[in-house]
Design a protein around this motif. Structure first.
Motif, mmCIF file in Angstrom:
data_model
loop_
_atom_site.group_PDB
_atom_site.id
_atom_site.type_symbol
_atom_site.label_atom_id
_atom_site.label_comp_id
_atom_site.label_asym_id
_atom_site.label_seq_id
_atom_site.Cartn_x
_atom_site.Cartn_y
_atom_site.Cartn_z
ATOM 1 N N TRP A 93 18.111 -8.044 48.426
ATOM 2 C CA TRP A 93 17.364 -9.292 48.615
ATOM 3 C C TRP A 93 16.356 -9.183 49.754
ATOM 4 N N GLN A 94 16.746 -8.451 50.805
ATOM 5 C CA GLN A 94 15.816 -8.252 51.926
ATOM 6 C C GLN A 94 14.571 -7.502 51.454
ATOM 7 N N ARG A 95 14.811 -6.417 50.702
ATOM 8 C CA ARG A 95 13.687 -5.611 50.195
ATOM 9 C C ARG A 95 12.770 -6.435 49.282
ATOM 10 N N GLU A 96 13.393 -7.309 48.475
ATOM 11 C CA GLU A 96 12.609 -8.113 47.514
ATOM 12 C C GLU A 96 11.940 -9.323 48.168
ATOM 13 N N GLY A 97 12.237 -9.558 49.434
ATOM 14 C CA GLY A 97 11.660 -10.720 50.126
ATOM 15 C C GLY A 97 12.312 -12.042 49.759
ATOM 16 N N LYS A 98 13.505 -11.980 49.118
ATOM 17 C CA LYS A 98 14.165 -13.214 48.670
ATOM 18 C C LYS A 98 14.684 -14.057 49.836
ATOM 19 N N LEU A 99 14.822 -13.419 51.001
ATOM 20 C CA LEU A 99 15.385 -14.133 52.155
ATOM 21 C C LEU A 99 14.301 -14.538 53.155
ATOM 22 N N ASP A 100 13.046 -14.480 52.722
ATOM 23 C CA ASP A 100 11.941 -14.742 53.661
ATOM 24 C C ASP A 100 11.719 -16.226 53.937
ATOM 25 N N ASN A 101 12.206 -17.065 53.038
ATOM 26 C CA ASN A 101 11.885 -18.493 53.197
ATOM 27 C C ASN A 101 13.151 -19.351 53.202
ATOM 28 N N LEU A 102 14.167 -18.879 53.931
ATOM 29 C CA LEU A 102 15.451 -19.600 53.961
ATOM 30 C C LEU A 102 15.349 -20.849 54.822
ATOM 31 N N TRP A 103 15.922 -21.937 54.291
ATOM 32 C CA TRP A 103 15.909 -23.230 54.971
ATOM 33 C C TRP A 103 17.131 -23.357 55.886
ATOM 34 N N PHE A 104 18.304 -23.017 55.323
ATOM 35 C CA PHE A 104 19.543 -23.004 56.113
ATOM 36 C C PHE A 104 20.590 -22.187 55.365
ATOM 37 N N CYS A 105 21.721 -21.929 56.043
ATOM 38 C CA CYS A 105 22.813 -21.156 55.444
ATOM 39 C C CYS A 105 24.125 -21.920 55.621
ATOM 40 N N TYR A 106 24.880 -22.025 54.526
ATOM 41 C CA TYR A 106 26.215 -22.638 54.559
ATOM 42 C C TYR A 106 27.229 -21.542 54.268
ATOM 43 N N MET A 107 28.221 -21.411 55.142
ATOM 44 C CA MET A 107 29.223 -20.348 55.003
ATOM 45 C C MET A 107 30.598 -20.971 54.826
ATOM 46 N N GLU A 108 31.449 -20.312 54.048
ATOM 47 C CA GLU A 108 32.852 -20.725 53.897
ATOM 48 C C GLU A 108 33.740 -19.669 54.544
ATOM 49 N N ASN A 109 34.865 -20.099 55.118
ATOM 50 C CA ASN A 109 35.820 -19.076 55.549
ATOM 51 C C ASN A 109 37.092 -19.189 54.729
ATOM 52 N N GLN A 110 38.007 -18.248 54.929
ATOM 53 C CA GLN A 110 39.260 -18.213 54.179
ATOM 54 C C GLN A 110 40.431 -18.466 55.130
ATOM 55 N N THR A 111 41.641 -18.461 54.579
ATOM 56 C CA THR A 111 42.792 -18.611 55.478
ATOM 57 C C THR A 111 43.035 -17.341 56.277
ATOM 58 N N ILE A 112 42.494 -16.201 55.815
ATOM 59 C CA ILE A 112 42.588 -14.991 56.638
ATOM 60 C C ILE A 112 41.189 -14.684 57.189
ATOM 61 N N PRO A 113 41.100 -14.013 58.356
ATOM 62 C CA PRO A 113 39.779 -13.703 58.922
ATOM 63 C C PRO A 113 38.919 -12.938 57.918
ATOM 64 N N PHE A 114 37.592 -13.205 57.950
ATOM 65 C CA PHE A 114 36.733 -12.686 56.887
ATOM 66 C C PHE A 114 36.659 -11.160 56.867
ATOM 67 N N TRP A 115 36.965 -10.474 57.979
ATOM 68 C CA TRP A 115 36.946 -9.000 57.966
ATOM 69 C C TRP A 115 38.032 -8.430 57.052
ATOM 70 N N LEU A 116 39.047 -9.258 56.740
ATOM 71 C CA LEU A 116 40.217 -8.757 56.006
ATOM 72 C C LEU A 116 40.259 -9.215 54.549
ATOM 73 N N THR A 117 39.132 -9.741 54.039
ATOM 74 C CA THR A 117 39.165 -10.321 52.689
ATOM 75 C C THR A 117 38.977 -9.287 51.574
ATOM 76 N N ASP A 118 38.631 -8.028 51.915
ATOM 77 C CA ASP A 118 38.557 -6.987 50.887
ATOM 78 C C ASP A 118 39.962 -6.688 50.359
ATOM 79 N N GLN A 119 40.013 -6.063 49.168
ATOM 80 C CA GLN A 119 41.308 -5.672 48.596
ATOM 81 C C GLN A 119 42.068 -4.778 49.567
ATOM 82 N N GLY A 120 43.359 -5.049 49.729
ATOM 83 C CA GLY A 120 44.163 -4.262 50.661
ATOM 84 C C GLY A 120 43.910 -4.621 52.109
#
Length: 372
Positions: free
Chosen positions: A60-87
């Protein structure tokens, strides 16, 4: 160039949405898409494993899709986001920092929905010993991450803010309800139909408090017929004396979900949330509260702070203390007021508490269109 907003979910979206935490990311994404379509705004969803997120982000960066962002909304999980991959081992542990650093450099406002702090309560958090120490340290690092990169911390309730150690503005969001239009069948004037949906084998949920209240309310005449909806395995595991209490109270027990549950909602007059008051129950918003109100069912609930705020603000039902006498009084009072409370729900619930209301709140807070 078309404005866009970024939804950042640092996890895989569940295919089977069988709990509140799995439903919410899907529903708010749908609401953002509908809102974006109406307002000519592109909604970009960056989610998946850390490897998938990194690939998409750089593309998306290369395609310029993120050049005109208005804002960002993020969700978290019950476990810290660094640990959300399988295993729970991240393939690309730095991707979240790369995304957030990029947004910070571009001065894109970021808000995260911080969904739970159960890890701060020893009686609720299952880990022990060194594992618990390590996990709590990672949770604290996650809080520091949000403090560094986020402008606003969105919460399920105002009451939860006391337990969040992040030095940023905190804003409660509408719980995300739907308007399930249906035709409620009218009960006879005397006996009303009450509904309890949820767990039955945890004392904290208050089912047997509800049974005690029911026997008081029905002592002189039958004021409430109670239907309980629970999982079959939970019912099987109930001790014999508790099963017989349900039978003695003349309670109907059903194991339904999906469309069958939606039909049942239409047959009921009101619903119960009899949870015992506790520090944790004070700030959590039960998924069932939102479901009951989405189905236009007035609610009798205990005086836990977050649910009390929602119910009392627009008169969606009655609040009682977590003892049988107070709840029995609420049952007797509810019988005369069901129609009044239902009309209040019809008037304002969807407008104030729907997924779309949640999206509008996120936008207005992040763009500083309203005071925090």
């Amino acid at each position: 160039m078309m404005k866009s907003i970024l939804l950042y979910y640092p996890f895989q979206i569940a295919k089977e949405a069988n709990s509140g935490s799995k439903v919410r990311p899907k529903e708010i994404h749908k609401a953002f898409l509908a809102w974006g379509q109406e307002n000519g705004i592109e909604v970009l969803l960056l989610s998946g494993s850390s490897k998938e997120r990194e690939e998409t982000f750089f593309q998306w960066q290369r395609e310029g899709k993120l050049d005109n962002l208005w804002f960002c909304y993020m969700e978290n999980q019950t476990i810290p986001f660094w640990l959300t991959d399988q295993g729970h081992i991240p393939k690309k542990p730095l991707i979240d920092q790369k995304v957030m650093s990029f947004l910070k450099a571009k001065k894109v406002p970021v808000g995260v929905f911080y969904r739970d702090v159960y890890w701060k309560f020893d009686e609720l958090y299952p880990l022990k010993g060194i594992k618990k120490f390590i996990m709590k340290s990672i949770y604290r690092l996650e809080e520091k991450f949000y403090e560094k990169y986020c402008d606003v911390i969105f919460l399920p309730s105002e009451a939860m803010g006391r337990y969040v150690q992040i030095e940023k503005p905190m804003v409660p969001l509408p719980p995300g309800g739907k308007g399930m239009k249906g035709q409620h069948s009218k009960s006879n004037n005397g006996t009303k139909k009450g509904l309890y949906v949820g767990g039955i084998n945890n004392e904290d949920y208050g089912l047997f408090l509800l049974l005690d209240a029911l026997s008081l309310a029905n002592k002189d005449q039958k004021n409430c017929e109670l239907t309980i909806v629970c999982r079959p395995d939970e019912f099987e595991k109930l001790p014999a004396e508790k099963k017989s209490r349900l039978l003695d109270a003349g309670v109907t027990v059903k194991h339904v979900s999906g469309e069958a549950l939606n039909t049942l909602y239409q047959e009921m007059d009101y619903a119960f949330i009899p949870r015992f008051k506790s520090v944790y129950n004070d700030f959590s918003v039960p998924v069932k509260l939102v479901e009951y109100l989405s189905n236009e069912l007035p609610v009798i609930a205990t005086h836990c702070e977050a649910q009390k705020d929602i119910i009392e603000a627009d008169e969606y039902g009655l609040i009682c203390e977590d003892n049988p006498e107070s709840m029995a009084q609420a049952i007797l009072r509810m019988n005369d007021k069901v129609d009044t409370y239902r009309s209040h729900i019809q008037k304002s619930f969807v407008e104030k508490h729907s997924w779309l209301a949640r999206v509008k709140k996120v936008k207005s807070v992040l763009l500083k269109e309203e005071s925090r």
